[in-house]
Design a protein around this motif. Structure first.
Motif, mmCIF file in Angstrom:
data_model
loop_
_atom_site.group_PDB
_atom_site.id
_atom_site.type_symbol
_atom_site.label_atom_id
_atom_site.label_comp_id
_atom_site.label_asym_id
_atom_site.label_seq_id
_atom_site.Cartn_x
_atom_site.Cartn_y
_atom_site.Cartn_z
ATOM 1 N N ILE A 65 0.854 -1.199 0.000
ATOM 2 C CA ILE A 65 0.000 0.000 0.000
ATOM 3 C C ILE A 65 0.885 1.242 0.000
ATOM 4 O O ILE A 65 0.653 2.198 -0.727
ATOM 5 C CB ILE A 65 -0.943 -0.019 1.228
ATOM 6 C CG1 ILE A 65 -1.980 -1.118 1.053
ATOM 7 C CG2 ILE A 65 -1.637 1.322 1.401
ATOM 8 C CD1 ILE A 65 -2.767 -1.439 2.297
ATOM 9 N N SER A 66 1.946 1.176 0.833
ATOM 10 C CA SER A 66 2.844 2.322 0.927
ATOM 11 C C SER A 66 3.492 2.625 -0.423
ATOM 12 O O SER A 66 3.542 3.761 -0.855
ATOM 13 C CB SER A 66 3.906 2.017 1.978
ATOM 14 O OG SER A 66 5.062 2.675 1.702
ATOM 15 N N ARG A 78 5.486 7.888 6.333
ATOM 16 C CA ARG A 78 5.312 8.288 4.942
ATOM 17 C C ARG A 78 4.863 9.746 4.917
ATOM 18 O O ARG A 78 3.779 10.081 5.401
ATOM 19 C CB ARG A 78 4.263 7.379 4.299
ATOM 20 C CG ARG A 78 4.107 7.597 2.850
ATOM 21 C CD ARG A 78 3.350 6.438 2.219
ATOM 22 N NE ARG A 78 3.018 6.815 0.869
ATOM 23 C CZ ARG A 78 1.861 7.330 0.515
ATOM 24 N NH1 ARG A 78 0.902 7.480 1.386
ATOM 25 N NH2 ARG A 78 1.643 7.667 -0.734
ATOM 26 N N PHE A 79 5.714 10.602 4.424
ATOM 27 C CA PHE A 79 5.376 12.026 4.361
ATOM 28 C C PHE A 79 6.184 12.717 3.270
ATOM 29 O O PHE A 79 7.168 12.167 2.753
ATOM 30 C CB PHE A 79 5.572 12.722 5.714
ATOM 31 C CG PHE A 79 6.900 12.476 6.398
ATOM 32 C CD1 PHE A 79 8.083 12.910 5.847
ATOM 33 C CD2 PHE A 79 6.945 11.833 7.635
ATOM 34 C CE1 PHE A 79 9.296 12.705 6.499
ATOM 35 C CE2 PHE A 79 8.154 11.615 8.293
ATOM 36 C CZ PHE A 79 9.327 12.054 7.717
ATOM 37 N N ALA A 80 5.755 13.915 2.949
ATOM 38 C CA ALA A 80 6.500 14.757 2.003
ATOM 39 C C ALA A 80 6.587 16.137 2.637
ATOM 40 O O ALA A 80 5.684 16.557 3.369
ATOM 41 C CB ALA A 80 5.767 14.836 0.671
ATOM 42 N N ILE A 88 8.590 16.407 16.942
ATOM 43 C CA ILE A 88 7.581 16.849 15.959
ATOM 44 C C ILE A 88 8.212 16.943 14.563
ATOM 45 O O ILE A 88 9.208 17.628 14.366
ATOM 46 C CB ILE A 88 6.983 18.229 16.354
ATOM 47 C CG1 ILE A 88 6.251 18.119 17.690
ATOM 48 C CG2 ILE A 88 6.056 18.762 15.267
ATOM 49 C CD1 ILE A 88 5.682 19.429 18.214
ATOM 50 N N GLY A 89 7.645 16.210 13.640
ATOM 51 C CA GLY A 89 8.019 16.354 12.234
ATOM 52 C C GLY A 89 9.247 15.593 11.776
ATOM 53 O O GLY A 89 9.642 15.724 10.624
ATOM 54 N N ILE A 90 9.884 14.810 12.656
ATOM 55 C CA ILE A 90 11.118 14.157 12.207
ATOM 56 C C ILE A 90 10.956 12.648 12.020
ATOM 57 O O ILE A 90 11.900 11.974 11.641
ATOM 58 C CB ILE A 90 12.299 14.441 13.170
ATOM 59 C CG1 ILE A 90 12.000 13.972 14.592
ATOM 60 C CG2 ILE A 90 12.655 15.905 13.148
ATOM 61 C CD1 ILE A 90 13.186 14.077 15.514
ATOM 62 N N GLY A 91 9.752 12.135 12.277
ATOM 63 C CA GLY A 91 9.530 10.707 12.064
ATOM 64 C C GLY A 91 9.873 9.894 13.304
ATOM 65 O O GLY A 91 10.481 10.409 14.243
ATOM 66 N N VAL A 118 13.746 19.704 -0.124
ATOM 67 C CA VAL A 118 12.437 19.134 -0.446
ATOM 68 C C VAL A 118 12.610 17.625 -0.401
ATOM 69 O O VAL A 118 13.563 17.102 -0.976
ATOM 70 C CB VAL A 118 11.982 19.547 -1.872
ATOM 71 C CG1 VAL A 118 10.571 19.082 -2.130
ATOM 72 C CG2 VAL A 118 12.062 21.048 -2.051
ATOM 73 N N TYR A 119 11.735 16.927 0.289
ATOM 74 C CA TYR A 119 11.979 15.497 0.492
ATOM 75 C C TYR A 119 10.685 14.701 0.480
ATOM 76 O O TYR A 119 9.596 15.247 0.671
ATOM 77 C CB TYR A 119 12.716 15.272 1.825
ATOM 78 C CG TYR A 119 11.986 15.840 3.011
ATOM 79 C CD1 TYR A 119 12.179 17.174 3.382
ATOM 80 C CD2 TYR A 119 11.086 15.078 3.753
ATOM 81 C CE1 TYR A 119 11.493 17.724 4.452
ATOM 82 C CE2 TYR A 119 10.404 15.614 4.815
ATOM 83 C CZ TYR A 119 10.607 16.935 5.171
ATOM 84 O OH TYR A 119 9.921 17.478 6.220
ATOM 85 N N PHE A 120 10.885 13.403 0.272
ATOM 86 C CA PHE A 120 9.771 12.465 0.356
ATOM 87 C C PHE A 120 10.259 11.248 1.130
ATOM 88 O O PHE A 120 11.359 10.758 0.894
ATOM 89 C CB PHE A 120 9.315 12.042 -1.054
ATOM 90 C CG PHE A 120 8.266 10.988 -0.997
ATOM 91 C CD1 PHE A 120 6.951 11.332 -0.760
ATOM 92 C CD2 PHE A 120 8.592 9.641 -1.135
ATOM 93 C CE1 PHE A 120 5.983 10.351 -0.658
ATOM 94 C CE2 PHE A 120 7.623 8.666 -1.042
ATOM 95 C CZ PHE A 120 6.312 9.023 -0.804
ATOM 96 N N SER A 121 9.456 10.785 2.062
ATOM 97 C CA SER A 121 9.842 9.610 2.839
ATOM 98 C C SER A 121 8.775 8.533 2.697
ATOM 99 O O SER A 121 7.579 8.824 2.727
ATOM 100 C CB SER A 121 10.007 9.992 4.310
ATOM 101 O OG SER A 121 10.193 8.839 5.098
ATOM 102 N N ALA A 122 9.234 7.301 2.561
ATOM 103 C CA ALA A 122 8.307 6.174 2.441
ATOM 104 C C ALA A 122 8.128 5.518 3.809
ATOM 105 O O ALA A 122 8.954 5.681 4.704
ATOM 106 C CB ALA A 122 8.854 5.160 1.448
ATOM 107 N N LEU A 123 7.055 4.776 3.929
ATOM 108 C CA LEU A 123 6.782 4.081 5.189
ATOM 109 C C LEU A 123 7.727 2.894 5.348
ATOM 110 O O LEU A 123 7.907 2.113 4.416
ATOM 111 C CB LEU A 123 5.328 3.602 5.203
ATOM 112 C CG LEU A 123 4.893 2.790 6.425
ATOM 113 C CD1 LEU A 123 4.799 3.678 7.654
ATOM 114 C CD2 LEU A 123 3.553 2.128 6.170
#
Lengths: 367, 122
Positions: A8-9, A208-210, A164-167, A193-198
């Motif tokens: 799903i991720s 999972r965030f951008a 907060i905000g660092i995963g 600018v970044y994208f992180s997967a689960l």
């Protein structure tokens, strides 16, 4: 179950990436048209970089609510330059807690915790863009990415809003584009600018965030201000915001740093002035090595609970004294008082930190 | 949906900033090459155009070196001191790796990196 989550991720990642395709295409096009003048010889070519083993070691003693805790830790960082434009970097932490066990004398250590904090591959595409892939420290605010190592931070305790905000493990797994450049004769701009997967594999888990962070640095005023934004692509799918500031007045040996962060799980701020006593007219050798620090912070709970944030509204004031024995060797002490409806507590910390640099090759000689 | 648009707008804004900075850089490069051409033309039209190029006087070179060192020191204090105590000088190849790391981590500019590396390896 895990396979389904990952599937799903991945599907979500692809959907998000597809949505961002026009912007990514535009950025790649810009990269392709960077004039060849920008490909001028990098200054490192004059002194070819070598692999380095660097990092820090520390022995920190804490007393929270009267309970002593000895905390030795080593944080090695390996830097491996590859060719003129690539860099592989990885940092690990090895730490343990020595605690007093009731009924037994002395301090007893638990298991040594080992964790790879990040492992990333950087490609310096041109003076404006650096691409990073792998596991990287989440650039939300400034503390996690730039001020976290024990030899850098002015106070050894973490700010309350740090999670907060660092995963979940302070890092993201994915890709990032970042850079810093002179946008105007008076100021520089830096961005990420970044994208992180689960990832659910502990201890390298990530959400999972951008998101992105942008800052303006005015060298003349020695002032940097910036903001962070993140959109969580899982759970409550909420937005997170943050602001940061670093100011070093030119006439005083003073550093002022501060951050604000806001999320559904809580919000808060910290502000930290640090003053070096180098302007005092007596004991100048000692005074220029001495630094007074204070930090005031407040945390406000949000509508959603969090395991890593305080469960109730909390205020904390700390002040400390650092002494720089040598370049990289620092003694630090601080006292703080925490006020919350769960009970007030004193926080004491004493510690010694050391930054080491071990070249893994011939170092060359100064020009 | 709205959030994706916010993200797209942020990325587009970054792209525009990058583009404007690149345009500035290009303009600067063109200007300097124009100045160079003008200087070459002036030299060519000068009466002693057939005389061999004279080396820069030693004093001028020393002054340039000194100016570069001062600028390097200033940028070193301004950039490195933002996060940590300014370290002592390292050997050139160690510094070359450290500055590349800082280029990525602290996002210091290409120009600052050159000045700092020069200052730290002198």
């Amino acid at each position: 179950m895990k396979r389904t989550t990952i599937f799903i991720s991945l599907r979500g990642c692809l959907r998000t990436l597809a949505g961002l395709t026009p912007v990514i295409a535009l950025l790649l096009a810009l990269t392709a048209f960077v004039p060849s003048a920008l490909g001028q010889a990098a200054p490192e070519e004059e002194a070819r970089p070598i692999p380095l083993l660097t990092g820090s070691a520390g022995f920190l003693t804490g007393f929270t609510g009267g309970q002593p805790d000895l905390h030795p830790l080593v944080t090695p960082l390996v830097l491996l330059p590859i060719g003129p434009k690539w860099l592989f970097e990885t940092r690990a932490t090895l730490e343990t807690d020595l605690v007093q066990v009731p009924g037994r004398s002395g301090f007893h250590s638990g298991p040594v915790q080992k964790e790879v904090e990040y492992a990333q591959l950087d490609f310096i595409a041109n003076p404006y863009i650096t691409m990073t892939v792998g596991r990287f420290l989440t650039p939300f605010g400034i503390f996690n990415e730039r001020l976290y190592p024990v030899w850098i931070r002015n106070l050894q305790s973490d700010p309350l809003i740090l999670p907060i905000g660092i995963g979940p493990s302070n890092a993201s797994t994915g890709a990032m584009m970042r850079g810093g450049f002179r946008a105007h004769p008076q100021f520089n701009i830096n961005y990420a600018v970044y994208f992180s997967a689960l990832s659910t594999t502990s201890p390298v888990d990530s959400d999972r965030f951008a998101g992105g962070r942008a800052g303006i640095f005015v060298p003349k005023a020695r002032l940097e201000i910036g903001g962070s934004f993140q959109h969580l692509l899982q759970q409550e799918r909420s937005d997170l915001f943050g602001f940061h500031l670093i100011w070093q007045p030119t006439r005083l040996p003073l550093d002022i740093r501060g951050e604000y962060a806001d999320s559904k799980r809580g919000s808060g701020y910290w502000i930290e002035p640090a003053y070096k006593l180098s302007q005092l007219p007596f004991l100048q050798n000692e005074m220029r090595r001495t630094q007074l620090v204070a930090r005031y912070q407040q945390f406000f709970t949000g509508p959603l609970p969090s395991d890593s944030l305080p469960p109730v509204n909390t205020k904390q004031f700390e002040f400390g004294l650092n002494y720089y024995f040598l370049d990289g060797l620092k003694g630090s002490s601080n006292y703080g008082r925490q006020f919350s409806s769960a009970g007030n507590a004193n926080v004491w910390t004493l510690g010694l930190t050391y930054r080491f640099v071990v070249p893994l090759g011939p170092t060359g000689s100064a020009r | 949906m709205r959030k994706t648009w916010i993200l797209r707008c942020c990325l587009a804004a970054v792209a525009l900033l990058v583009r404007s900075a690149m345009a500035q850089e290009q303009e600067k490069a063109e200007k300097s090459s124009g100045t160079g051409a003008a200087a070459a033309a002036a030299t060519a039209s000068s009466p002693d155009m057939h005389s061999p190029a004279l080396p820069k006087p030693g004093r001028e070179v020393v002054a340039e070196e000194r100016a570069a060192r001062l600028e390097g020191e200033k940028r070193f204090r301004t950039n490195c001191g933002r996060c940590h105590q300014q370290p002592h000088k390292f050997p050139p190849r160690v510094m070359a790796t450290a500055i590349r790391h800082m280029r990525v981590r602290a996002m210091i500019t290409d120009e600052d990196m050159r000045f700092i590396l020069r200052y730290m390896t002198q």
